[in-house]
Design an enzyme around this catalytic site. Sequence first.
Site, PDB file in Angstrom:
ATOM      1  N   ASP A   1      26.876  70.991  22.115  1.00  0.00           N
ATOM      2  CA  ASP A   1      27.305  72.079  21.230  1.00  0.00           C
ATOM      3  C   ASP A   1      28.525  72.775  21.783  1.00  0.00           C
ATOM      4  OD1 ASP A   1      25.736  73.176  18.472  1.00  0.00           O
ATOM      5  OD2 ASP A   1      27.219  74.416  19.589  1.00  0.00           O
ATOM      6  N   ILE A   2      29.607  73.109  21.049  1.00  0.00           N
ATOM      7  CA  ILE A   2      30.578  73.968  21.604  1.00  0.00           C
ATOM      8  C   ILE A   2      30.373  75.331  21.806  1.00  0.00           C
ATOM      9  CG2 ILE A   2      31.578  74.914  19.234  1.00  0.00           C
ATOM     10  CD1 ILE A   2      34.303  73.453  20.576  1.00  0.00           C
TER      11      ILE A   2
ATOM     12  N   ASN B   1      19.065  72.094  10.417  1.00  0.00           N
ATOM     13  CA  ASN B   1      19.447  72.989   9.402  1.00  0.00           C
ATOM     14  C   ASN B   1      19.774  72.236   8.174  1.00  0.00           C
ATOM     15  OD1 ASN B   1      18.946  75.102  10.773  1.00  0.00           O
ATOM     16  ND2 ASN B   1      20.652  75.040  12.035  1.00  0.00           N
TER      17      ASN B   1
ATOM     18  N   VAL C   1      27.887  72.721   9.398  1.00  0.00           N
ATOM     19  CA  VAL C   1      28.788  71.508   9.334  1.00  0.00           C
ATOM     20  C   VAL C   1      27.953  70.686   8.437  1.00  0.00           C
ATOM     21  CG1 VAL C   1      29.477  69.747  10.863  1.00  0.00           C
ATOM     22  CG2 VAL C   1      29.599  71.926  11.637  1.00  0.00           C
TER      23      VAL C   1
ATOM     24  N   HIS D   1      22.921  66.738  11.695  1.00  0.00           N
ATOM     25  CA  HIS D   1      23.069  66.816  13.072  1.00  0.00           C
ATOM     26  C   HIS D   1      21.634  67.340  13.475  1.00  0.00           C
ATOM     27  CE1 HIS D   1      24.823  70.480  11.591  1.00  0.00           C
ATOM     28  NE2 HIS D   1      24.147  70.928  12.327  1.00  0.00           N
ATOM     29  N   MET D   2      20.885  66.720  14.513  1.00  0.00           N
ATOM     30  CA  MET D   2      19.850  67.331  15.066  1.00  0.00           C
ATOM     31  C   MET D   2      20.250  68.366  16.436  1.00  0.00           C
ATOM     32  SD  MET D   2      16.900  64.830  16.749  1.00  0.00           S
ATOM     33  CE  MET D   2      15.932  64.374  15.584  1.00  0.00           C
ATOM     34  N   HIS D   3      19.922  69.261  16.456  1.00  0.00           N
ATOM     35  CA  HIS D   3      20.055  70.099  17.501  1.00  0.00           C
ATOM     36  C   HIS D   3      18.806  69.974  18.515  1.00  0.00           C
ATOM     37  CE1 HIS D   3      22.913  73.349  15.891  1.00  0.00           C
ATOM     38  NE2 HIS D   3      22.321  72.730  14.678  1.00  0.00           N
TER      39      HIS D   3
END
Length: 118
Positions: free
Chosen positions: A33-34, A90, A99, A103-105
């Site tokens: 992640d940025i 989310n 976004v 996506h899975m954090h």
Amino acid sequence: MHRDPDCIFCKIIAGEIPSKQVYQDELVTAFYDINPVAPVHVLIVPNKHIPSVNHVQPEDETMLGHMFSVARQVAEQLGVAERGYRLILNTGEHAGQVVFHVHMHLLGGRPLGRMVCR
Ligand code: 5GP
Ligand code: ZN
């Protein structure tokens, strides 16, 4: 592979926008992640553009299961498997999804506190 020309994660998957990649195969891509909120903060994404969990179809089930298998491998590779980590997806406004490409954090590397704020 279905992609959205305006989607930032589709561009990252295709290598058109640089990222610090951790893993990639024909179904999923994982990259840092940025704007990390924990010492380990990786995003695991399907290569196929799916805007959110609200758009998941039965034919996506193999890929979605594979995301968990990749999460396990990445957690091991980055040294957080033993002490633990959190996987977050989310979905929509109330969850603060920013976004709109599933996506899975994967978060770890420190105690993460309670699941959500009261
Ligand atoms: P969301 O709030 O939608 O669940 O999370 C989106 C995540 O994507 C955020 O944690 C944000 O820091 C990350 N992100 C947004 N743009 C980029 C980018 O261009 N590159 C990377 N590596 N991460 C990004
Ligand atoms: Zn996309």
